[in-house]
Scaffold this motif. Structure first.
Motif, PDB file in Angstrom:
ATOM      1  N   PRO A  51       0.629  -1.284   0.013  1.00  0.00           N
ATOM      2  CA  PRO A  51       0.223  -0.462  -0.137  1.00  0.00           C
ATOM      3  C   PRO A  51       0.559   1.433   0.655  1.00  0.00           C
ATOM      4  O   PRO A  51       2.417   1.309   0.221  1.00  0.00           O
ATOM      5  CB  PRO A  51      -0.955  -0.320   0.812  1.00  0.00           C
ATOM      6  CG  PRO A  51       0.118  -1.087   1.899  1.00  0.00           C
ATOM      7  CD  PRO A  51       0.519  -1.920   0.603  1.00  0.00           C
ATOM      8  N   ASP A  52       0.193   2.812  -0.895  1.00  0.00           N
ATOM      9  CA  ASP A  52       1.212   3.800  -0.473  1.00  0.00           C
ATOM     10  C   ASP A  52       0.999   4.837   0.568  1.00  0.00           C
ATOM     11  O   ASP A  52      -1.257   4.964   0.471  1.00  0.00           O
ATOM     12  CB  ASP A  52       1.063   3.817  -2.373  1.00  0.00           C
ATOM     13  CG  ASP A  52       1.859   4.978  -2.265  1.00  0.00           C
ATOM     14  OD1 ASP A  52       3.052   5.286  -1.849  1.00  0.00           O
ATOM     15  OD2 ASP A  52       1.689   5.665  -3.379  1.00  0.00           O
ATOM     16  N   TYR A  53       1.277   4.931   1.538  1.00  0.00           N
ATOM     17  CA  TYR A  53       0.589   5.285   3.012  1.00  0.00           C
ATOM     18  C   TYR A  53       0.793   6.799   2.456  1.00  0.00           C
ATOM     19  O   TYR A  53       2.603   7.316   2.549  1.00  0.00           O
ATOM     20  CB  TYR A  53       1.335   5.401   3.628  1.00  0.00           C
ATOM     21  CG  TYR A  53       0.799   3.697   4.063  1.00  0.00           C
ATOM     22  CD1 TYR A  53      -0.925   3.930   4.372  1.00  0.00           C
ATOM     23  CD2 TYR A  53       1.141   3.266   4.274  1.00  0.00           C
ATOM     24  CE1 TYR A  53      -0.845   2.392   4.818  1.00  0.00           C
ATOM     25  CE2 TYR A  53       1.119   1.567   4.625  1.00  0.00           C
ATOM     26  CZ  TYR A  53      -0.553   1.225   4.723  1.00  0.00           C
ATOM     27  OH  TYR A  53      -0.619   0.034   5.495  1.00  0.00           O
ATOM     28  N   PRO A  54      -0.083   8.270   2.758  1.00  0.00           N
ATOM     29  CA  PRO A  54       0.823   9.095   2.577  1.00  0.00           C
ATOM     30  C   PRO A  54       2.021   8.768   4.125  1.00  0.00           C
ATOM     31  O   PRO A  54       1.255   8.940   4.556  1.00  0.00           O
ATOM     32  CB  PRO A  54      -0.311  10.396   2.412  1.00  0.00           C
ATOM     33  CG  PRO A  54      -1.301   9.664   3.151  1.00  0.00           C
ATOM     34  CD  PRO A  54      -1.353   8.039   2.672  1.00  0.00           C
ATOM     35  N   LEU A  55       2.879  10.789   4.113  1.00  0.00           N
ATOM     36  CA  LEU A  55       3.735  11.017   5.214  1.00  0.00           C
ATOM     37  C   LEU A  55       3.235  11.727   4.849  1.00  0.00           C
ATOM     38  O   LEU A  55       4.022  13.032   4.151  1.00  0.00           O
ATOM     39  CB  LEU A  55       5.031   9.905   4.567  1.00  0.00           C
ATOM     40  CG  LEU A  55       5.113   8.698   4.942  1.00  0.00           C
ATOM     41  CD1 LEU A  55       6.603   8.348   4.285  1.00  0.00           C
ATOM     42  CD2 LEU A  55       5.270   8.058   6.197  1.00  0.00           C
ATOM     43  N   GLN A  56       3.497  12.533   6.690  1.00  0.00           N
ATOM     44  CA  GLN A  56       3.606  14.092   6.895  1.00  0.00           C
ATOM     45  C   GLN A  56       4.383  14.487   7.432  1.00  0.00           C
ATOM     46  O   GLN A  56       4.968  13.815   8.457  1.00  0.00           O
ATOM     47  CB  GLN A  56       1.751  14.260   7.351  1.00  0.00           C
ATOM     48  CG  GLN A  56       2.185  15.680   8.391  1.00  0.00           C
ATOM     49  CD  GLN A  56       1.426  16.772   6.564  1.00  0.00           C
ATOM     50  OE1 GLN A  56       0.636  16.289   6.045  1.00  0.00           O
ATOM     51  NE2 GLN A  56       1.938  17.858   7.067  1.00  0.00           N
ATOM     52  N   LEU A  57       5.561  14.916   7.230  1.00  0.00           N
ATOM     53  CA  LEU A  57       6.697  15.681   7.185  1.00  0.00           C
ATOM     54  C   LEU A  57       6.041  16.778   7.754  1.00  0.00           C
ATOM     55  O   LEU A  57       5.804  17.930   7.785  1.00  0.00           O
ATOM     56  CB  LEU A  57       7.457  15.438   6.093  1.00  0.00           C
ATOM     57  CG  LEU A  57       8.111  13.915   5.844  1.00  0.00           C
ATOM     58  CD1 LEU A  57       8.806  14.364   4.851  1.00  0.00           C
ATOM     59  CD2 LEU A  57       8.377  12.901   6.931  1.00  0.00           C
ATOM     60  N   SER A  58       7.340  17.014   9.361  1.00  0.00           N
ATOM     61  CA  SER A  58       6.981  18.167   9.562  1.00  0.00           C
ATOM     62  C   SER A  58       7.845  18.761  10.802  1.00  0.00           C
ATOM     63  O   SER A  58       8.549  18.157  11.579  1.00  0.00           O
ATOM     64  CB  SER A  58       5.068  19.301  10.460  1.00  0.00           C
ATOM     65  OG  SER A  58       5.636  17.685  11.506  1.00  0.00           O
ATOM     66  N   LYS A  59       8.383  20.106  10.745  1.00  0.00           N
ATOM     67  CA  LYS A  59      10.032  20.425  11.578  1.00  0.00           C
ATOM     68  C   LYS A  59       8.659  20.681  13.009  1.00  0.00           C
ATOM     69  O   LYS A  59       7.997  21.108  13.145  1.00  0.00           O
ATOM     70  CB  LYS A  59      10.541  21.253  10.914  1.00  0.00           C
ATOM     71  CG  LYS A  59      10.961  21.408  10.306  1.00  0.00           C
ATOM     72  CD  LYS A  59      11.943  22.619   9.601  1.00  0.00           C
ATOM     73  CE  LYS A  59      11.372  23.351   9.098  1.00  0.00           C
ATOM     74  NZ  LYS A  59      12.160  24.530   8.098  1.00  0.00           N
ATOM     75  N   MET A  77       3.911  11.068  -1.067  1.00  0.00           N
ATOM     76  CA  MET A  77       3.353   9.053  -0.445  1.00  0.00           C
ATOM     77  C   MET A  77       4.529   8.476  -0.446  1.00  0.00           C
ATOM     78  O   MET A  77       5.520   8.720  -0.631  1.00  0.00           O
ATOM     79  CB  MET A  77       3.538   8.967  -1.450  1.00  0.00           C
ATOM     80  CG  MET A  77       2.056  10.096  -2.615  1.00  0.00           C
ATOM     81  SD  MET A  77       0.717   9.840  -1.552  1.00  0.00           S
ATOM     82  CE  MET A  77      -0.228   8.606  -1.439  1.00  0.00           C
ATOM     83  N   LYS A  78       4.491   7.793   0.067  1.00  0.00           N
ATOM     84  CA  LYS A  78       5.638   6.836   0.330  1.00  0.00           C
ATOM     85  C   LYS A  78       5.944   6.007  -0.713  1.00  0.00           C
ATOM     86  O   LYS A  78       7.686   5.715  -0.268  1.00  0.00           O
ATOM     87  CB  LYS A  78       4.993   5.290   1.103  1.00  0.00           C
ATOM     88  CG  LYS A  78       5.993   4.709   1.817  1.00  0.00           C
ATOM     89  CD  LYS A  78       5.125   3.412   2.741  1.00  0.00           C
ATOM     90  CE  LYS A  78       5.344   2.097   2.159  1.00  0.00           C
ATOM     91  NZ  LYS A  78       5.584   1.035   1.525  1.00  0.00           N
ATOM     92  N   SER A  79       5.631   6.120  -1.564  1.00  0.00           N
ATOM     93  CA  SER A  79       6.346   4.881  -2.583  1.00  0.00           C
ATOM     94  C   SER A  79       7.707   5.828  -3.196  1.00  0.00           C
ATOM     95  O   SER A  79       8.331   5.900  -4.108  1.00  0.00           O
ATOM     96  CB  SER A  79       5.356   4.920  -3.438  1.00  0.00           C
ATOM     97  OG  SER A  79       4.472   6.379  -3.916  1.00  0.00           O
TER      98      SER A  79
END
Length: 113
Positions: A51-59, A77-79
């Motif tokens: 599965p392709d998961y969305p990753l929320q990146l924040s500082k 997206m993880k991919s």
């Protein structure tokens, strides 16, 4: 599943093999046996797509002074990142123009929540 087992048994009998795969005068076709075995394995344990998961990146707000720039493409997206946390760190370094940390695996910590 029963059809695959029956097909393997028929192929073994037609090839002149005993129950353990040893020849009894006939010729076994290794490619056909391999194909049947792969099909049987695919029925017993099918491969599922990753599965392709969305990753929320924040500082962290405390790091704004040390890490300039913004992560404008959130969520990632993880991919598009890669399978390793090293890939995530390298993507952050590229997006924030911190090229000096791309090859340094110990120069930045990533916290996962």
């Amino acid at each position: 599943l029963a059809a695959c087992v029956a097909a393997v048994r028929e192929h073994v009998a037609a090839a002149g093999l005993d129950g353990k795969g040893a020849p009894q005068g006939g010729r076994a076709d290794p490619a056909a046996l391999s194909f049947l075995f792969e099909r049987l394995c695919g029925l017993v344990c099918p491969e599922r797509p990753e599965p392709d998961y969305p990753l929320q990146l924040s500082k962290a707000p405390t790091q704004e002074e040390f890490i300039r720039g913004a992560m404008t493409k959130n969520p990632y997206m993880k991919s598009s990142l890669g399978p390793l946390m090293r890939d995530v760190k390298n993507r952050i370094c590229r997006d924030l123009d911190m090229v000096g940390l791309i090859e340094d695996d110990n120069g930045m910590e990533l916290l996962v929540a």
